[in-house]
Every structure is written in structure tokens, then in C-alpha cells.
Design a protein around this motif. Sequence first.
Motif, mmCIF file in Angstrom:
data_model
loop_
_atom_site.group_PDB
_atom_site.id
_atom_site.type_symbol
_atom_site.label_atom_id
_atom_site.label_comp_id
_atom_site.label_asym_id
_atom_site.label_seq_id
_atom_site.Cartn_x
_atom_site.Cartn_y
_atom_site.Cartn_z
ATOM 1 N N ASP A 183 -43.919 -20.506 11.345
ATOM 2 C CA ASP A 183 -45.022 -21.480 9.892
ATOM 3 C C ASP A 183 -44.739 -20.934 8.596
ATOM 4 O O ASP A 183 -44.248 -21.904 7.481
ATOM 5 N N ARG A 184 -45.253 -19.452 8.625
ATOM 6 C CA ARG A 184 -45.008 -19.359 7.197
ATOM 7 C C ARG A 184 -43.624 -19.089 6.866
ATOM 8 O O ARG A 184 -42.882 -19.161 5.405
ATOM 9 N N LYS A 185 -42.839 -18.884 7.147
ATOM 10 C CA LYS A 185 -41.416 -18.735 6.995
ATOM 11 C C LYS A 185 -40.887 -20.477 7.000
ATOM 12 O O LYS A 185 -39.707 -20.251 5.649
ATOM 13 N N LEU A 186 -41.306 -20.953 7.507
ATOM 14 C CA LEU A 186 -41.374 -22.553 7.536
ATOM 15 C C LEU A 186 -41.428 -23.023 5.602
ATOM 16 O O LEU A 186 -40.483 -23.934 4.836
ATOM 17 N N ILE A 187 -42.725 -22.846 5.759
ATOM 18 C CA ILE A 187 -43.537 -23.174 3.821
ATOM 19 C C ILE A 187 -42.328 -22.787 3.111
ATOM 20 O O ILE A 187 -42.093 -22.874 2.236
ATOM 21 N N SER A 188 -41.740 -21.223 3.292
ATOM 22 C CA SER A 188 -41.049 -20.336 2.339
ATOM 23 C C SER A 188 -40.235 -20.704 2.064
ATOM 24 O O SER A 188 -39.504 -21.102 1.035
ATOM 25 N N ALA A 189 -39.414 -21.557 3.814
ATOM 26 C CA ALA A 189 -38.105 -22.252 3.818
ATOM 27 C C ALA A 189 -38.228 -23.894 2.268
ATOM 28 O O ALA A 189 -36.945 -23.557 1.657
ATOM 29 N N LEU A 190 -39.110 -24.387 2.639
ATOM 30 C CA LEU A 190 -39.791 -25.119 2.163
ATOM 31 C C LEU A 190 -39.450 -24.948 0.439
ATOM 32 O O LEU A 190 -39.713 -26.068 -0.356
ATOM 33 N N ARG A 248 -47.661 -31.506 11.888
ATOM 34 C CA ARG A 248 -48.803 -30.634 12.159
ATOM 35 C C ARG A 248 -49.425 -29.984 10.776
ATOM 36 O O ARG A 248 -50.622 -29.908 10.461
ATOM 37 N N LEU A 249 -48.223 -29.386 10.128
ATOM 38 C CA LEU A 249 -48.986 -28.653 8.442
ATOM 39 C C LEU A 249 -49.553 -29.652 8.016
ATOM 40 O O LEU A 249 -50.257 -28.991 7.482
ATOM 41 N N GLY A 262 -53.643 -30.177 6.473
ATOM 42 C CA GLY A 262 -53.525 -30.406 4.753
ATOM 43 C C GLY A 262 -52.609 -28.821 4.655
ATOM 44 O O GLY A 262 -53.027 -28.521 3.310
ATOM 45 N N GLU A 263 -52.298 -28.051 5.194
ATOM 46 C CA GLU A 263 -52.304 -26.932 4.795
ATOM 47 C C GLU A 263 -50.671 -27.890 4.051
ATOM 48 O O GLU A 263 -50.184 -27.106 2.936
ATOM 49 N N ILE A 264 -49.793 -27.809 4.506
ATOM 50 C CA ILE A 264 -48.752 -28.843 3.179
ATOM 51 C C ILE A 264 -49.319 -30.187 3.105
ATOM 52 O O ILE A 264 -49.870 -31.262 3.822
ATOM 53 N N VAL A 265 -49.565 -30.642 1.282
ATOM 54 C CA VAL A 265 -50.851 -31.765 1.292
ATOM 55 C C VAL A 265 -49.260 -32.614 0.572
ATOM 56 O O VAL A 265 -49.440 -33.735 -0.181
#
Length: 142
Positions: free
Chosen positions: A5-12, A40-41, A45-48
Motif C-alpha cells: 500500500d505504501r509503495k502504491l501510494i508513493s507511485a501514485l 480499499r484505500l 479514506g486513506e486516498i481522498v
Amino acid sequence: MDDIDRKLISALRHDARASLSDLALGLGVSRTTVRGRIERLRQRGEIVGFSVVLRGDTARDPVRGLMMLGIEGRGADRIIRQLNGLSAVRATHTTNGRWDVIVEVGTPTLEELDQVLGQIRRFDGIAHSETSLLLNTRKSGS
């Protein structure tokens, strides 16, 4: 939230328009996994949201700076209210350490920045300040 998830958010954050296939390849997982994790994120609410940064957005404030403020006594809430009322103030952050508040300021000219900084320094309760001009932004979360 796990490491994927952290790597995905970093890529986004690097490229919010990256395809699911490219994200999956970079993470070493399937497209279905990437799609499911993004959904899921978002649900948690992790990705708003996702945003676009335009050249005009960065040109809005040709002169930008960070002003660190030391506040005497217990006037921080009052001072933050005053700061947030100024049109040149883009954000205020409370912090720990030497400085009590960090203020992001943006103006069209150096002269206007100087006026805003002087106005802030005259607020009752400001003990000391230090300002740094932002010369170049290499990455912005905006």
C-alpha cells in the motif's frame, strides 16, 4: 496499511495517471490487486482524491516563503487565527522544536512579501521569526 500500500501510494504521488498495468508491474503484483488496493484505500479514506498540478498553479505565487515563528506565552491560537486571515498566507502549521508555527506565504512580488512579513512580525506575541524564500519546488503534494 502494509508495504505494498505504501509503495502504491508513493507511485501514485509520483504519477497519479499511471495505468493499473504500469503500477502492477512496478509493484510486482497483478492489475486486479492494484485495482482492489486503490479501491480499499479510497473506501477507508486513506486516498481522498487525485489532483492535477498546472503550470499556472505554481505561477500563482511567484514569490513564496516559509516563515518560522516563535510565540511568547499562550497566544498561539490567537496568532494562528490572525495569520489565517491574511490573504497572502497559504497555510499554517504548528510544530515542535525551536519554532512554534511555520507559515507558508505567497505573493506576486518581493516587496509585497516584505510587507506581509513585517505585518506578521508586528503581531502581539511574536517573540522572534526567521524566513526562508522558496527558490524552486521539485515535488509538491498539491
